[in-house]
Design an enzyme around this catalytic site. Sequence first.
Site, short mmCIF file in Angstrom:
data_model
loop_
_atom_site.label_atom_id
_atom_site.label_comp_id
_atom_site.label_asym_id
_atom_site.label_seq_id
_atom_site.Cartn_x
_atom_site.Cartn_y
_atom_site.Cartn_z
N ARG A 103 0.86 -1.20 0.00
CA ARG A 103 0.00 0.00 0.00
C ARG A 103 0.88 1.24 0.00
O ARG A 103 2.10 1.14 0.17
CB ARG A 103 -0.94 -0.02 1.20
CG ARG A 103 -0.23 -0.13 2.53
CD ARG A 103 -1.23 -0.10 3.70
NE ARG A 103 -0.54 -0.32 4.97
CZ ARG A 103 -1.15 -0.37 6.14
NH1 ARG A 103 -2.46 -0.23 6.21
NH2 ARG A 103 -0.46 -0.55 7.25
N ASN A 141 -5.29 7.36 4.14
CA ASN A 141 -5.04 6.63 5.38
C ASN A 141 -3.57 6.78 5.75
O ASN A 141 -2.69 6.44 4.95
CB ASN A 141 -5.34 5.14 5.21
CG ASN A 141 -5.26 4.39 6.53
OD1 ASN A 141 -6.17 4.48 7.35
ND2 ASN A 141 -4.17 3.69 6.76
N GLU A 142 -3.32 7.33 6.93
CA GLU A 142 -1.96 7.45 7.45
C GLU A 142 -0.97 7.93 6.39
O GLU A 142 -0.06 7.20 5.96
CB GLU A 142 -1.48 6.11 8.04
CG GLU A 142 -2.27 5.71 9.28
CD GLU A 142 -1.64 4.55 10.04
OE1 GLU A 142 -0.88 3.78 9.43
OE2 GLU A 142 -1.91 4.42 11.24
N CYS A 156 8.52 14.62 -8.51
CA CYS A 156 8.89 15.31 -7.27
C CYS A 156 10.05 16.27 -7.52
O CYS A 156 10.08 17.37 -6.96
CB CYS A 156 9.23 14.30 -6.17
SG CYS A 156 7.74 13.56 -5.47
N GLU A 312 -7.80 4.75 15.14
CA GLU A 312 -7.48 3.33 15.25
C GLU A 312 -6.86 3.11 16.62
O GLU A 312 -5.82 3.68 16.93
CB GLU A 312 -6.47 2.90 14.17
CG GLU A 312 -7.00 3.01 12.77
CD GLU A 312 -5.98 2.55 11.71
OE1 GLU A 312 -4.98 1.92 12.08
OE2 GLU A 312 -6.18 2.87 10.54
N GLU A 360 -2.53 -8.88 7.11
CA GLU A 360 -2.75 -8.65 8.54
C GLU A 360 -3.50 -9.78 9.24
O GLU A 360 -4.24 -9.56 10.20
CB GLU A 360 -3.44 -7.29 8.73
CG GLU A 360 -2.50 -6.18 8.29
CD GLU A 360 -3.05 -4.78 8.48
OE1 GLU A 360 -4.28 -4.62 8.60
OE2 GLU A 360 -2.23 -3.85 8.51
N HIS A 363 -3.08 -10.02 12.98
CA HIS A 363 -3.48 -8.82 13.73
C HIS A 363 -4.85 -9.08 14.35
O HIS A 363 -5.80 -9.44 13.67
CB HIS A 363 -3.57 -7.65 12.76
CG HIS A 363 -3.66 -6.30 13.40
ND1 HIS A 363 -4.74 -5.88 14.14
CD2 HIS A 363 -2.80 -5.26 13.39
CE1 HIS A 363 -4.53 -4.64 14.57
NE2 HIS A 363 -3.36 -4.24 14.13
C1 GAL Z 1 -2.23 1.15 10.90
C2 GAL Z 1 -3.00 1.18 9.59
C3 GAL Z 1 -4.02 0.08 9.51
C4 GAL Z 1 -3.43 -1.22 9.96
C5 GAL Z 1 -2.88 -1.06 11.35
C6 GAL Z 1 -2.30 -2.35 11.90
O1 GAL Z 1 -1.01 1.78 10.76
O2 GAL Z 1 -3.63 2.41 9.39
O3 GAL Z 1 -4.49 -0.03 8.19
O4 GAL Z 1 -2.43 -1.60 9.07
O5 GAL Z 1 -1.87 -0.09 11.33
O6 GAL Z 1 -1.88 -2.17 13.22
ZN ZN Z 2 7.34 11.52 -6.46
#
Ligand code: GAL
Ligand code: ZN
Length: 673
Positions: A103, A141-142, A156, A312, A360, A363
């Site tokens: 990702r 996301n993040e 860039c 999260e 994951e 997880h």
């Molecule tokens: C975060 C992320 C999630 C998942 C999670 C696992 O950094 O946003 O998608 O990967 O970690 O702990």
């Molecule tokens: Zn770039």
Amino acid sequence: MSVGACYFPEHWPSEQWERDIEQMAEAGLEYVRMGEFSWGVLEPERGTFVFDWLDEALELIGERGMEAVLCTPTATPPKWLVDERPEILQTEPDGTVRQHGSRRHYCYNSDAYREETKRVVTRLADRYADHPYVAGWQTDNEFGCHRTVRCYCDDCAASFRDWLQERYGDVESLNDAWGTTFWSQTYNSFDAVDPPRPTPAEHHPSRLLDYARFSSDSVVDYNRLHVDLLADANDDWFLTHNFMGRFPTLNAYDVSADLDFVSWDSYPTGFVQDRKQTEATTDQLRAGDPDQVGMDHDLYRSALDRPFWVMEQQPGDVNWPPHCPQPGDGAMRLWAHHATAHGADAVLYFRWRRCLEGQEQYHAGLLKQDGEPDRGYHNAVTAASELSAVGDAAHVDAAVAVVFDYDSLWALEAQPHAPEFDYWELQETFYGALRARGVQVDVVPPETTLEDYEAVVAPALHLVTDELANRLTAYVEAGGELLLGPRTGVKDNANKLRPELQPGPLAPLVGATVDQHESLPPTVDTRVRRSADADQQYGFRTWAEWLDLSTATPLLAYDTDGIEADRIAATRNAVGDGSLVYCGVWPEPALADDLVTSLLGRANVSHSDRLPDGVRVAERDGRTWVTNFTSDTYRVHTDADPTWIIGDAVVGGFDVAVADAPLVERLSVQKLE
Ligand code: GAL
Ligand code: ZN
């Protein structure tokens, strides 16, 4: 005060959605976040959008009285898109292209990717603009996870040149600001400036700092693209982004300026392993470090000076740190309370249910993969009912600010001058000392109005402009109490050494200058003593400055037989109605405690007795949370006779108590054998 969860309906057969969502409502959840990696499911091939799965999940969520947070799905451009337009991919410094298959493989400055982003975000925003159950959006996301803030591709490079032109106007000004006569680095045009790709020796520090700024600005800009499109579709939605813990490459204050509130993702047992210098203790492996997590809570709360969300929250064991211990019993509930005490209005667990496929599988979720409750589920249910019993609480009110400066972080990252010199860790030393006294702290950027605070701590304000020096001086003159840490006032805004001695434009305020500095490995005996009391000795680490005094009085002197013997390590200067303490060493905890308690004393900020490691108290809107991140049991002593809303004065391992009164003043905590 709400609890929620992150859910991926697309990972499960549709027959299971009803049961999952029913269980969420029963558990007391109020928010369900979805969709952040779903581009491939939403648009399996160009132009063919499949929304029915999301429509149905939203319906089920709304029917059960919950609300959804949707995400723009741009963190995972699907394979067909990458194949069609490979120029969207990110590039590492050595030219390696980051391929599809995990990702965050896209570049923020790719026009092609911005075009595709616009297309997918517009489509989603239009689709759900009038939807009654969509409360708001998370952008992407993040941003930056997996070292993806800085990209080194040709797009860039071109954007960097534009960014420099905008900043410096002409190339002579850039040469002058950076100082490029060194090692024949003069540029004849902006076109000649590349991203800092691999070189035999280290890069020019000014170029590195500007690349760090440019990269962070690129994310700000890319986030704004999402925000504008979403706000156009529906002005009532809230817009947020989920930042990360102790995350050094993205200026979260800058990104947040375009958001309605800030969110972040908290994984305490991972953070103590992969982003902290000291080896995690057993208790920390079970529950994390309340100050490490607390500083992020406070930074993200301070970014917009309003309540934040934990988007999260670690639900149990996770898959990505070096080791993946089971959290302590109750830890998932403890974290929700700790976040709330620091100003969170919602805590969403990641993820609802352990998934059967993909990266994951190791997880945890609140539910096991078979849909039965896991350890975190019971904690989340308790947290949901307790937080609703606690009721709404106003914003956290902090009397003390810690100044956090991403530019200084990036400058010091380019020239740490010691393997152990870590800006974030140094901040946490001072922050932790304040939190160990129960003091509420805002973690603010240097532009903040300092007059809002009784006391201000600024560790390692490495870059200091005249403007900032004037504001700090005005703050102290008007009665403010200021504590500065080592390596302050060394560089100008372009990361070039100032011609005057450190602390540069702050020298009159500090009443001293730095004659010499040195960095020292842990093997060297590093000790200072109080100038007024030679028996009072303290340890320090990593960094030492030898000060020459003008108007300041000495506070600490080096207490060794070496060449630094008797040189001054810290000073105090009374200026106007306030005073300034300059500490030229990285203090060990006992010294940090001494420095902050005298600061609090001068500023008349009430505080508790020194709290044991891992036990913290926090006040929010007249309530006090006592959070115990250790496996030991503690008793809270206070001369107030509070009503306990949750628990009582005896707080067990990984447990929490909440009192209906402000207790920090004169509170103490004692371990029970
Ligand atoms: C975060 C992320 C999630 C998942 C999670 C696992 O950094 O946003 O998608 O990967 O970690 O702990
Ligand atoms: Zn770039």
